[in-house]
Design a protein around this motif. Structure first.
Motif, PDB file in Angstrom:
ATOM      1  N   SER A   1     -18.315 -36.280   4.252  1.00 56.38           N
ATOM      2  CA  SER A   1     -18.733 -34.946   4.680  1.00 56.38           C
ATOM      3  C   SER A   1     -19.344 -34.164   3.524  1.00 56.38           C
ATOM      4  O   SER A   1     -19.006 -34.396   2.364  1.00 56.38           O
TER       5      SER A   1
ATOM      6  N   MET B   1     -21.597 -30.989   7.601  1.00 56.14           N
ATOM      7  CA  MET B   1     -22.043 -32.317   8.013  1.00 56.14           C
ATOM      8  C   MET B   1     -20.885 -33.292   7.879  1.00 56.14           C
ATOM      9  O   MET B   1     -20.390 -33.520   6.769  1.00 56.14           O
TER      10      MET B   1
ATOM     11  N   LEU C   1     -21.166 -38.626   8.083  1.00 51.99           N
ATOM     12  CA  LEU C   1     -22.529 -38.843   7.601  1.00 51.99           C
ATOM     13  C   LEU C   1     -22.919 -40.312   7.661  1.00 51.99           C
ATOM     14  O   LEU C   1     -22.093 -41.209   7.457  1.00 51.99           O
TER      15      LEU C   1
ATOM     16  N   ASP D   1     -28.988 -40.082   7.477  1.00 58.90           N
ATOM     17  CA  ASP D   1     -28.999 -38.640   7.218  1.00 58.90           C
ATOM     18  C   ASP D   1     -29.534 -38.319   5.820  1.00 58.90           C
ATOM     19  O   ASP D   1     -29.699 -37.145   5.477  1.00 58.90           O
TER      20      ASP D   1
ATOM     21  N   VAL E   1     -26.716 -40.496   1.370  1.00 53.76           N
ATOM     22  CA  VAL E   1     -25.567 -41.140   1.998  1.00 53.76           C
ATOM     23  C   VAL E   1     -25.658 -42.638   1.740  1.00 53.76           C
ATOM     24  O   VAL E   1     -26.615 -43.282   2.180  1.00 53.76           O
TER      25      VAL E   1
END
Length: 123
Positions: free
Chosen positions: A17, A83, A86, A90, A121
């Protein structure tokens, strides 16, 4: 002159996150919705999420629904993007902007962009 400063990006593993912040200054945004866009490597900038000035209405691109949450603090002229879960897809530079909707599409209402914040990510 509009100033938008995004922050909170970084490197995170898939499933992790991040919380992005965007501080707006230079003019009142009292009549504008605020939103987030992103530009992935080699791709065009795309709409991610928007929130009405009242905060009552929120909109998301399908690919982030259920994972991302947009929120705002009018007193601070700041908008956030939480977010979760993930995914490598992303990965992008994330930008905030005052936004408006036309024909079901979201646009930058004031033609002003910040420098963006990079989210990476890893799989």
């Amino acid at each position: 002159q509009v100033q938008l400063v995004e922050s909170g990006g970084g490197l995170v593993q898939a499933g992790g996150s991040l919380r992005l912040s965007c501080a707006a200054s230079g003019r009142t945004f009292s009549s504008n919705a605020m939103g987030w866009f992103r530009r992935a490597p080699g791709k065009e900038r795309e709409f991610v999420a928007a929130i009405s000035w009242s905060g009552a209405n929120k909109y998301y691109v399908d690919s982030v629904k259920g994972r991302f949450t947009i929120s705002g603090d009018n007193a601070k002229n700041t908008v956030y993007l939480q977010m979760n879960s993930l995914k490598p897809e992303d990965t992008a530079v994330y930008y905030c902007a005052a936004v408006q909707s036309r024909g079901g599409m979201w646009y930058n209402a004031l033609d002003a962009w910040g420098q963006g914040t990079l989210v990476t990510v890893s799989s």
